[in-house]
Design a protein around this motif. Structure first.
Motif, PDB file in Angstrom:
ATOM      1  N   ALA A  95       0.833  -1.204   0.000  1.00 14.99           N
ATOM      2  CA  ALA A  95       0.000   0.000   0.000  1.00 14.99           C
ATOM      3  C   ALA A  95       0.868   1.255   0.000  1.00 14.99           C
ATOM      4  O   ALA A  95       0.588   2.225  -0.713  1.00 14.99           O
ATOM      5  N   LEU A  96       1.939   1.242   0.776  1.00 15.23           N
ATOM      6  CA  LEU A  96       2.857   2.384   0.823  1.00 15.23           C
ATOM      7  C   LEU A  96       3.560   2.593  -0.519  1.00 15.23           C
ATOM      8  O   LEU A  96       3.726   3.718  -0.986  1.00 15.23           O
ATOM      9  N   GLN A  97       3.972   1.487  -1.122  1.00 18.38           N
ATOM     10  CA  GLN A  97       4.604   1.537  -2.441  1.00 18.38           C
ATOM     11  C   GLN A  97       3.660   2.157  -3.457  1.00 18.38           C
ATOM     12  O   GLN A  97       4.054   3.021  -4.257  1.00 18.38           O
ATOM     13  N   SER A  98       2.396   1.773  -3.410  1.00 19.54           N
ATOM     14  CA  SER A  98       1.400   2.343  -4.310  1.00 19.54           C
ATOM     15  C   SER A  98       1.148   3.813  -3.985  1.00 19.54           C
ATOM     16  O   SER A  98       0.938   4.640  -4.882  1.00 19.54           O
ATOM     17  N   GLY A  99       1.187   4.143  -2.684  1.00 18.48           N
ATOM     18  CA  GLY A  99       0.985   5.530  -2.260  1.00 18.48           C
ATOM     19  C   GLY A  99       2.031   6.475  -2.837  1.00 18.48           C
ATOM     20  O   GLY A  99       1.725   7.622  -3.170  1.00 18.48           O
TER      21      GLY A  99
END
Length: 430
Positions: A95-99
């Motif tokens: 999720a952080l990578q996508s953020g």
């Protein structure tokens, strides 16, 4: 030759001021020594690329990029959502990578639609004060746990780690406030080096990571998985992007003052170009599963102290950092930094963020107005931090993710209260 030595100095400054963040984040997410090495490798690669992107198509000034403190804090916050909002560490990191990719796109959209000036109006000194203070409060638990040697909840306090951490904290402040400019300039480097020695003496060094037999290794992409849509992460990325834009503009203003350029003449295009470049850098950070970079305001002090205002040494330094990231053995050595040493340096760095928060508040002329807004924002945000996220599990994901994050919730409430008070003042009702 002058450019070469200047470039080496820039590389040392960039690495010394950036190494603590990936080490600390890797520790929080329970990465082993090998994964920590690879995470550090990707981070250094991205930071080197980010410097070059800004130098060639962005603000075109010698301002080094470092791991954004705001992203740093969000990584820590999302590590705490594992088992609540996310089933595993890998899902949280995905999720952080996508953020980071969301943020990259938002940077570019803001740059070319003119929304930058409209959005930054909402982030007054009072709102910035609330956000910075909530950020520090939210991550303070993880920092203190790291200083105490607590890896998993319930672990006993490690006396040796605590003793070593206290010494490193004191040394960090000593170096940061040293009268000699060259000592304070490399305070983080000196603190990390001495901390390394202290924990070696205490017998608390982690095992050195195993590396591949290859002399050179290129960083991998999408390490945490493919791009996903996470509505809660998008809301977080939106807020972070706006705040990072403010940070970027502040860094540009400070550097232009050092270089004696006219901000009023060059600001519009420079900010637009820097915002677009920051978007590219965040997309690269997301692709290589790293940390979001941001122009560091401290670069102005570095340029002033070292008298290296030209771009050539800066560009050489960026290239050198990228090249260093290709050597696994060197990255493994850097990754063997004890996590408590990184936490000790973080502790000192984030005390500066508290100072920044109160300095921002002093910029407000109507103090009574600021106190009212801050009271609502801080009480709401801190209060949410003590509410179990499991209690919000049945709410829609975007609502649950937002309300589970005291940092975002408190900031939103502060913005709403401030806009309400301003509206009432215009109509003569306050």
């Amino acid at each position: 030759m002058k450019n070469i030595f200047g470039g080496v100095q820039w590389a040392v400054f960039l690495i010394a001021s950036s190494i603590a963040a990936p080490i600390a984040i890797a520790s929080i997410f329970g990465m082993d020594t090998t994964d920590t090495t690879l995470f550090l490798q990707r981070t250094m690669f991205v930071l080197g690329i980010a410097c070059l992107v800004q130098a060639f198509i962005g603000h075109r000034m010698p301002i080094n990029e470092g791991p954004a403190g705001l992203w740093w804090g969000i990584f820590i916050v999302y590590a705490g959502l594992v088992g609540i909002m996310y089933a595993t560490m890998e899902e949280s990191l995905q999720a952080l990578q996508s953020g980071l990719l969301y943020s990259g796109v938002l940077f570019i959209v803001f740059a070319y639609t003119g929304l930058v000036d409209k959005l930054k109006v909402l982030f007054t000194p009072t709102i910035t004060f609330v956000y910075l203070l909530l950020l520090v409060l939210q991550i303070s638990e993880s920092i203190i746990a790291g200083l105490l040697g607590i890896v998993v909840e319930g672990d006993p306090v490690d006396g040796k780690v605590l003793f070593g951490s206290i010494i490193v904290i004191l040394l960090t402040f000593f170096f940061m406030n040293h009268k000699l400019p060259w000592v304070s300039r490399y305070s983080v480097l000196f603190a990390i080096a001495t901390g390394w020695v202290i924990f070696w003496i205490l017998g608390k060094l982690p095992e050195t990571a195993e590396t591949t037999s290859a002399l050179i290794s290129l960083p991998e992409m999408f390490v945490f998985g493919p791009l996903i849509w996470d509505s809660g992460m998008f809301v977080t990325a939106l807020f972070l992007t706006i705040l990072l834009l403010a940070n970027m503009m502040a860094s540009i203003r400070v550097m232009e003052s050092v270089l004696k350029n006219s901000f009023s003449i060059h600001a519009p295009d420079r900010i637009k170009q820097a915002s677009a470049a920051s978007g590219i850098n965040h997309i690269v950070a997301g692709l290589f599963s790293s940390i979001g970079p941001v122009p560091i305001s401290g670069a102005a002090g570095f340029v002033s102290a070292t008298r290296t205002p030209t771009l050539r040494p800066f560009i050489f330094g960026g290239i050198l950092v990228v090249l260093i990231s290709f050597f696994p053995t060197l990255m493994a050595t850097l990754a063997s930094l004890p996590a408590p040493v990184a936490y000790a340096v973080i502790f000192a760095v984030f005390t500066k963020m508290v100072e920044m928060a109160f300095v921002e508040l002093e910029n407000e002329k109507d103090r009574l107005h600021s106190y009212k807004v801050a009271a609502f924002g801080l009480m709401s945000g801190v209060g949410i931090m003590f509410v179990s996220p499991e209690s919000m599990a049945n709410l829609p994901s975007v609502v649950a993710a937002t309300l589970s994050n005291g940092l975002i919730t408190g900031t939103i409430i502060a913005i709403l209260i401030e806009q309400l008070l301003k509206q009432r003042k215009k109509t003569g009702r306050v």
